[in-house]
Structure formats: C-alpha cells, structure tokens
Design a protein around this motif. Structure first.
Motif, PDB file in Angstrom:
ATOM      1  N   ASN B  41       0.853  -0.899   0.117  1.00  0.00           N
ATOM      2  CA  ASN B  41       0.033  -0.127   0.072  1.00  0.00           C
ATOM      3  C   ASN B  41       0.859   1.272  -0.089  1.00  0.00           C
ATOM      4  O   ASN B  41       0.460   2.519   0.367  1.00  0.00           O
ATOM      5  N   GLY B  42       2.132   1.089  -0.299  1.00  0.00           N
ATOM      6  CA  GLY B  42       3.073   2.222  -0.332  1.00  0.00           C
ATOM      7  C   GLY B  42       2.923   3.248  -1.176  1.00  0.00           C
ATOM      8  O   GLY B  42       2.500   3.058  -2.322  1.00  0.00           O
ATOM      9  N   GLU B  43       3.587   4.543  -1.070  1.00  0.00           N
ATOM     10  CA  GLU B  43       3.670   5.413  -1.927  1.00  0.00           C
ATOM     11  C   GLU B  43       4.882   5.086  -2.855  1.00  0.00           C
ATOM     12  O   GLU B  43       5.794   4.510  -2.413  1.00  0.00           O
ATOM     13  N   LYS B  68       5.801   9.656   6.601  1.00  0.00           N
ATOM     14  CA  LYS B  68       5.768   8.147   6.896  1.00  0.00           C
ATOM     15  C   LYS B  68       6.599   7.355   5.808  1.00  0.00           C
ATOM     16  O   LYS B  68       7.319   6.468   6.208  1.00  0.00           O
ATOM     17  N   SER B  69       6.399   7.545   4.681  1.00  0.00           N
ATOM     18  CA  SER B  69       6.988   6.731   3.643  1.00  0.00           C
ATOM     19  C   SER B  69       8.567   6.803   3.676  1.00  0.00           C
ATOM     20  O   SER B  69       9.190   5.550   3.660  1.00  0.00           O
ATOM     21  N   GLN B  72       9.772   5.045   7.005  1.00  0.00           N
ATOM     22  CA  GLN B  72       9.393   3.425   6.933  1.00  0.00           C
ATOM     23  C   GLN B  72      10.375   2.856   6.080  1.00  0.00           C
ATOM     24  O   GLN B  72      11.107   2.030   6.438  1.00  0.00           O
ATOM     25  N   ARG B 258       2.934  21.750  -1.003  1.00  0.00           N
ATOM     26  CA  ARG B 258       2.102  21.698   0.223  1.00  0.00           C
ATOM     27  C   ARG B 258       0.642  21.093   0.022  1.00  0.00           C
ATOM     28  O   ARG B 258      -0.093  21.127   1.036  1.00  0.00           O
ATOM     29  N   ALA B 259       0.556  20.717  -1.198  1.00  0.00           N
ATOM     30  CA  ALA B 259      -0.545  20.075  -1.617  1.00  0.00           C
ATOM     31  C   ALA B 259      -1.360  19.141  -0.385  1.00  0.00           C
ATOM     32  O   ALA B 259      -2.646  19.279  -0.168  1.00  0.00           O
ATOM     33  N   TYR B 260      -0.635  18.282   0.178  1.00  0.00           N
ATOM     34  CA  TYR B 260      -0.995  17.282   0.907  1.00  0.00           C
ATOM     35  C   TYR B 260      -0.530  17.306   2.297  1.00  0.00           C
ATOM     36  O   TYR B 260      -0.483  16.389   2.992  1.00  0.00           O
ATOM     37  N   ARG B 261      -0.409  18.452   2.705  1.00  0.00           N
ATOM     38  CA  ARG B 261       0.547  18.772   4.066  1.00  0.00           C
ATOM     39  C   ARG B 261      -0.433  18.080   5.203  1.00  0.00           C
ATOM     40  O   ARG B 261       0.105  17.522   5.927  1.00  0.00           O
ATOM     41  N   GLU B 262      -1.829  18.278   5.106  1.00  0.00           N
ATOM     42  CA  GLU B 262      -2.642  17.783   6.137  1.00  0.00           C
ATOM     43  C   GLU B 262      -2.606  16.211   6.202  1.00  0.00           C
ATOM     44  O   GLU B 262      -2.545  15.567   7.203  1.00  0.00           O
ATOM     45  N   GLN B 263      -2.666  15.564   4.969  1.00  0.00           N
ATOM     46  CA  GLN B 263      -2.906  14.308   4.941  1.00  0.00           C
ATOM     47  C   GLN B 263      -1.515  13.450   5.276  1.00  0.00           C
ATOM     48  O   GLN B 263      -1.282  12.616   5.926  1.00  0.00           O
ATOM     49  N   GLU B 264      -0.334  14.393   4.773  1.00  0.00           N
ATOM     50  CA  GLU B 264       1.049  13.873   5.273  1.00  0.00           C
ATOM     51  C   GLU B 264       1.193  13.891   7.079  1.00  0.00           C
ATOM     52  O   GLU B 264       1.804  12.732   7.334  1.00  0.00           O
ATOM     53  N   GLU B 266      -1.240  13.524   9.020  1.00  0.00           N
ATOM     54  CA  GLU B 266      -1.857  12.363   9.620  1.00  0.00           C
ATOM     55  C   GLU B 266      -1.375  10.950   9.298  1.00  0.00           C
ATOM     56  O   GLU B 266      -1.424  10.266  10.222  1.00  0.00           O
ATOM     57  N   SER B 267      -0.781  10.816   8.204  1.00  0.00           N
ATOM     58  CA  SER B 267      -0.225   9.520   8.034  1.00  0.00           C
ATOM     59  C   SER B 267       0.894   9.131   8.724  1.00  0.00           C
ATOM     60  O   SER B 267       0.935   8.263   9.311  1.00  0.00           O
TER      61      SER B 267
END
Lengths: 477, 282
Positions: B41-43, B68-69, B72, B258-264, B266-267
C-alpha cells in the motif's frame, strides 16, 4: 436455422443501487445470473451471415459461444471465447459492444440486439468461479524471443498470442503492477482489479514473463532490447501516456489534476483507502471534470465516490457528441453527476493558499462540423460564469509519451509523437519493431488496442521465421 | 525485490543505503533518480541516485526521513528487501568537459549535488563545493566530496561547523575573491535555491537547479510534477529534474509541494503511534 423471436428487448443486467453505489468503489454492474444469461443467449437467432463477428476486433466466434451458453455448455463457451480473446472478463466489462459486435446484430435491425457483451462477461466470470482453464497445449517452443513494452490491453494480447505460438515472451512494464490502463486508469467500480490480476495470472501460466519497474527508454532502450538482451522482435504498446492541459490561467493550482493523475492516485495507488494506503488525494466537495469521454466519466464518478457533494461534468459540446459510452453517461447521471453541456473553462481561480476556489467558464454554441465530423463549439462572447469548485480534473485527451521517442531516433513518428505503424501488421519502419494501441492511434479503446495486438502477433510470428515477410507499408497510414 | 547491502546514518534521520540494482547501475548517469516503494500500500517515492557501484551491481540512495514513507524506508535494515525500485528516471545532467562549476548543496540536497560534482570531475572539470546545513550534524557528504572535488566550503546557520552563514554568503565571498564559474549547480530547500538564483541571475551566471516536486508515476504519465519554467509547462520526471534556475517559478512549486500537508501529517501521526505501540509491546 432462424427461429421465432420471443423477446424484443435485452435482458437488463442487475446493477448496484445508484444511491448506494455512488459512495462505494464496488462494481456497479453485477453481471447476469445463470438463468438470465441462458435466456439472453436464447434470443440469438443464429442467423447464417453472423455479421457480429466482423464487428469484433479480435474475431470471437460469437454465434458459437452464444449457442453454447443457450445450451448451458458454459465450459465450451469459455473455450470458444478464450480461443480468440485472452481477456474475456475485461472485454465483457469495458468493450463498447454497442458500436462493435452488437451494432451489427441481425436481431438489432428490428429489435434490441443480443447482449453479447453481458453474455461474454457471464461466461468469463463463471469460468473464473469454476476455475476453467485454457487447456489447449501451447505450440512447442520455437526458441524465438520477443519483448513487449507495456502491459496494457495491446501488450497483453500480443504476449498471449505469441506465447501460444511457442515463442518466448517478456513484457516490460514501467509501473510496479502489470495491466497498464486496466489498473491505473479504469476504476475498481467498473473493472475490479482482482479480475485484471486473474487474467494476468492466466498469461503467466502459459509462460509469459512480466518484468515490472522496467521503464523502456530509460532502464533499457529499444535498441538494447535487441543488442544486449537478445530479443529478435519488439512490440511497443506504451499507451497514450502524457496528459494534456489547456493553456488557461490557474492550471498549476493545488486541486487541479489530469485525469491520469486523479485516476492513478485512486486506482493504482488506492488513495480512496487513505490512510490505510499511503498515497493521498484531494477529496473535493465540489469537483468539476472537463471532458466527454470514458475517462471523464471514470473521473467524475470517482469524485462522487471520494465524497463530492457536487460532481460536475463540463463538456463543450452536447450529449450527442460525447465520445463516452452511453451506458457510462447514464450510470453517471443516475449516481448524481451533474452534466453541464456547452461550457468550457477559461480560468481556474485561486484562494490565498493557491488552492482552487472556483472555475470560470464560457458558454459555447455549436457551429460548423470540424475535421472530426462533429459540430465544433464556438465560444459566446460575454457569457462567462463562475462555478464554485475546489477540484478540477482535465480529461481532454492524451499526448504521446516521450521516453521511447527520445531514445529511439530512428523510429518514425507523426507530428504528435505517435509511432507510425502499418495498420494491418503493426510493423514500423524500424526492422523488427512493431507497435500498436494508443501509442499508434492516440487515445482509443481497450478492444481496439487488443485488435492491434492480435494483428501484430501474427505479423511478428511471420517476421520471426522470415524477417522479410511483411514490411511497413506507408499507404496504410 | 532489491536487497539492502549497506546502511549508514549520515545525519539525524538521514540514511544512506546501498541496494541491489545491477540493471539500474549499468545505465544510470549523474542527475537521474529512481522511484522506490516499500510495501503493497506504499507510496512511490522519487529519490536521486547518489552513486553507483557497477562491479557490485548496486546503487546508493540517501533518504531523509520526513514523512511516513521515508521513515518506513529508513527503518529497513541490511538484508531487507525493497519491494519496487524503478529507474534510472529523468534526464542526465548536462556536463560540459573542462567546465569550472560551483556545486552548492543544502541539507539533503547535497546528495543530489554529489553525483553531479563527481560527473564534472570525471570530465576533467574544476569543482568548488559549498555544502550547508542548519547545524553541524546536518551537513552531509563533506568527506566524500573532499575526496573528489578541488575545494569544499562548509557553512552552517549556527556556526557549529565551517563558516557561520548561508551557502549564498559563501558563494558571494568566492565571487568577491574573483572566482569565475561557468556554471553554478544548486540543490537544496526551495528558499536556498531561490536565494542562489537571486544572486547569480543579475550576474548572468548559468545556474542549474534540480527539482523535487510531488510525483506519482515518474514516467510522464500523470503530470503531477508539472512546473512552470520560463512560463512553459514542464514535467520534472521526463523533462527534468534539472532546469535553468533563472527560469523556474519557485513560488508555484513551493505551493504545490504543500498540497497534501494535512494528509501527510495524519499519515505520519498514525505511523508514529504504531511504531510507539510496537516499541512498548516488544
């Protein structure tokens, strides 16, 4: 052996409820149960000219497998299918049968045609459930080696056909998973990835080797496939892998995607499962998808499933000119997609964080037919209007990927970067190199790519035994 | 699968791996990158190939654990397998024989500059390297660069190593001394690259930057890595990763990063909690 017609319309295929399915990624169309498949197959009048076969790019013996279903010989039907079509479960789902086999159906002259695609899908799914396998022994090994570049529909077809002829086949796939557009582009709700994986496993069983993470043009050039790895022929089927964006302000704002990126994040990278999967995507509340093809439909229906309150499809012509399958448009509307016809974006507007705040559109009117035969849209001065959106997805067509072009200077291409290949054989002007699918035709369908793969497999087989058998014939392009 | 052959820590949260990849090593040129994925499920993570060892069939990547990625990935050890490594991707650096080049690396950016410096030396060029970091521990590859290039200048924001100041201060000092460069190569955080360009542009010194936007496939297919260069749309994965720094729209790139800063965030939070739980149960 014409017979009396008892039912004038197709048996409908059961669907997941529209409200429920708009919020999940499970398959929309549920497939015929056995009795319905048999009933539908019995509508076939077994006419003597069988025009349907000529409409099939891979020449399936349609009347034969339909008759076998009508007689409940499902294993026989599967063998008839698999003899011509290596990906029946996929084709039964995504082929535009209404403009290929079904449009030619004799029954369709007066009534609705036989639902050939739905029966095909039933046979493939039933076969998979009962684990029927293709037990025709492959031809003895010939010792020849062929490289296939790309594991989408064209590549998979050519690989399967060549493997059955006894040739050694290796598919080189750039991504980490095989399947090309079948895994990165077409969503789970239209084509479950387990189905694709099952068909690819079947190819491996007949000896096709698949190397993922191999980017031809980078990891190896086309020439190196011959000189370093010893392949005797190369089939290039890299797809239409370069998205296009219109030249309007705001195209690089956060929340603007190509359909390729939007769909790849969701399908290949499973962003809809985030944070269980690691790749995020923007779950827009108000999403506009620009375009009128099947890719646009896939994107806008994905937007709904990612939680959009409003999912707009913005198309510059009208419903009649939409290239998408009618069934897809209907399914999208049932799920709540709002179609805005005769409109095109002129700018995307930002908030203070460089995120999409709105999209400015202009109204269109249809003018004279253009080179495609469709009436061309003409912008109406002063008709601009804004729609509140936070996500914009462009599904307005594809360019040709540059990676092979950049490293294969002696492979002639047209001005758009599509490889010039003989229509009948896939032969290019570079000896031993064949090509097919979207990299030759520009964006088209799964089945036309498979048709190109089928023709090329025959030509490659001839080339391996007699390299001067066919050549590139420029009159064909 | 690609086995990890060596692992060493270059700085806090910065790890150098040597991994198997003979078919990538044989083809790779300075400036190119790979895409790495560590789990189902990785990036897909784009990483510059810092070095290659052709006889051993190995490539080296230097990874800063940020989200996270990357964390990891950095938690893997010698003998572990990396699920997917695709490459080499992107265009190679354009290296001109006998050129005099100033290679500037900021933080992890030094991992990108290092192979370019090596490539320039291999073509008989002269190389001055400026490597910077916030503090001593964050300056990487100083020793490796000293073994290859003509001169190495270290700068730190706090003066804990080398001269106190920014890499641009060191470049300015070199130019004040009368140094003449055919080209400046600058790779590091966006504000650093922007500052270098602000210095070199009025002087007309050719300046190359290597960009690391968000990327998905890395083969030109998705367009997620698009940047504006001289007002034209470029895809970093196939048109880059190196561009004329004087023409890059850094502000737009900064916003897109910075598009996914919040999701990053959280992850990463979920990942850290899981790692903490595992530490307790072990």
């Amino acid at each position: 052996m014409a017979k009396k017609i008892t039912q004038k319309t197709k048996n409908a295929m059961p669907l997941q409820d529209a409200v429920a399915r708009a919020h999940n990624f499970e398959e929309v169309a549920l497939g015929y149960p056995i009795d319905l498949a048999v009933l539908e197959a019995q509508r076939c009048i077994q006419c003597k000219n069988y025009p349907c076969v000529a409409g099939c790019p891979v020449e399936i013996d349609i009347p034969k497998f339909i008759l076998q279903v009508a007689e409940r010989d499902f294993e026989g039907a599967f063998k008839t299918l698999i003899d011509r079509n290596v990906l029946p479960a996929i084709c039964g789902r995504v082929c535009p049968q209404e403009e290929q086999c079904e449009v030619k159906c004799t029954l369709g002259v007066k009534f609705e045609p036989v639902a050939i695609g739905r029966i095909e899908r039933f046979v493939a799914d039933y076969a998979s459930l009962l684990k029927f396998t293709d037990d025709t022994p492959p031809a003895p090994p010939t010792g020849h080696k062929v490289a296939v570049v790309g594991s989408g529909p064209a590549g998979l077809t050519v690989a399967a056909d060549l493997a059955k002829m006894g040739h050694g086949v290796t598919i080189f796939e750039a991504l980490h998973k095989a399947g090309g557009v079948l895994v990165y582009g077409i969503p789970e709700f239209r084509l479950p990835k387990a189905i694709v994986a099952g068909e690819i496993e079947a190819l491996k069983r007949i000896g096709v080797e698949i190397k993922t993470n191999h980017v031809i043009g980078q990891t190896f050039t086309v020439d190196e496939l011959f000189t370093e790895l010893g392949y005797e022929a190369v089939f290039i089927a890299t797809g239409a892998g370069l998205p296009t964006f219109p030249k309007i302000p705001g195209i690089n704002l956060i929340g603007v995607y190509s359909a390729n990126e939007y769909l790849t994040r969701s399908n290949l990278m499973k962003a809809y499962l985030f944070p269980v999967s690691d790749t995020p995507t923007i779950r827009g509340r108000n999403v506009a998808v620009i375009g009128g093809g099947n890719t646009a439909m896939d994107a806008v229906r994905t937007a709904l499933r990612l939680g959009a309150e409003n999912a707009y499809l913005v198309y510059r012509r009208t419903r009649q000119e939409m290239p998408a399958r009618r069934e897809e448009v209907e399914h999208a509307e049932e799920e709540g997609v709002k179609i805005m016809m005769l409109a095109a974006p002129t700018a995307i507007l930002a908030d203070e964080r460089s995120r999409v705040r709105a999209m400015r559109c202009i109204r269109m009117e249809l003018g004279e037919p253009d080179s495609s035969g469709r009436r061309s849209p003409v912008p109406q001065q002063g008709s601009e209007f804004d729609i509140d959106v936070d996500t914009v997805v462009f599904a307005i067509g594809q360019g040709a990927n540059p990676l092979i072009r950049n490293t294969t200077p002696d492979l002639p291409m047209n001005k758009w970067g599509n490889i010039l290949a003989d229509d009948a054989t896939g032969a290019t002007q570079k000896p031993g190199v064949f090509a097919g699918g979207d990299i030759v035709t520009g964006g088209a369908t799964v089945i036309s790519a498979m048709g190109a793969g089928r023709k090329a497999a025959r030509a490659i087989d001839r080339y391996l035994t007699n390299p001067s058998a066919d050549g590139y014939s420029p009159t064909d392009v | 699968m690609h086995r990890i052959l060596n692992k060493d820590i270059l700085a806090p949260d910065v790890v150098r791996f040597w991994i198997e990849g003979a078919h990538i090593a044989r083809k790779r040129k300075p400036g190119q990158f790979v895409i790495v994925r560590t789990s189902e499920n990785g990036e897909r993570i784009p990483l510059t190939i810092a070095d290659v060892d052709k006889p051993r069939g190995a490539i080296s990547i230097i990874v800063q654990g940020v989200g996270k990625s990357t964390r990891q990935l950095n938690a893997l050890n010698v003998g572990d397998e990396i699920l997917d490594v695709a490459g080499p991707l992107g265009k190679a650096t354009e290296i001109h024989p006998n050129a005099t080049v100033c290679c500037i690396g900021g933080g992890i950016g030094t991992a990108v500059v290092y192979p370019i410096a090596c490539g320039t030396k291999a073509l008989h060029g002269q190389v001055v390297a400026i490597v910077g970091g916030r503090t001593k521990d964050l300056v990487i590859l100083e020793k490796e660069l000293r073994a290859v290039v003509d001169r190495v200048i270290v700068t730190t924001d706090d003066g804990s190593a080398g001269t106190k100041g920014l890499v641009t201060d060191a470049l300015q000092a070199l130019l004040d001394e009368g140094a003449v460069f055919d080209e400046v190569v600058a790779v590091g955080p966006l504000p650093m690259m922007k500052a270098v360009v602000a210095l070199t542009k009025p002087l007309g010194i050719k300046t190359t930057v290597s960009l690391n936007p968000l990327m998905v496939d890395g083969t030109g297919m998705c367009g997620g890595c698009r940047v504006s260069v001289d007002g034209e749309q470029k895809f970093v994965c196939v048109d880059g990763p190196e561009f004329n720094g004087h023409l890059v729209d850094f502000d737009e790139l900064g916003a897109r990063l910075r598009a996914y800063r919040e999701q990053e965030a959280e992850s990463l939070r979920i990942y850290n909690e899981r790692v903490a739980c595992q530490a307790i149960t072990n």
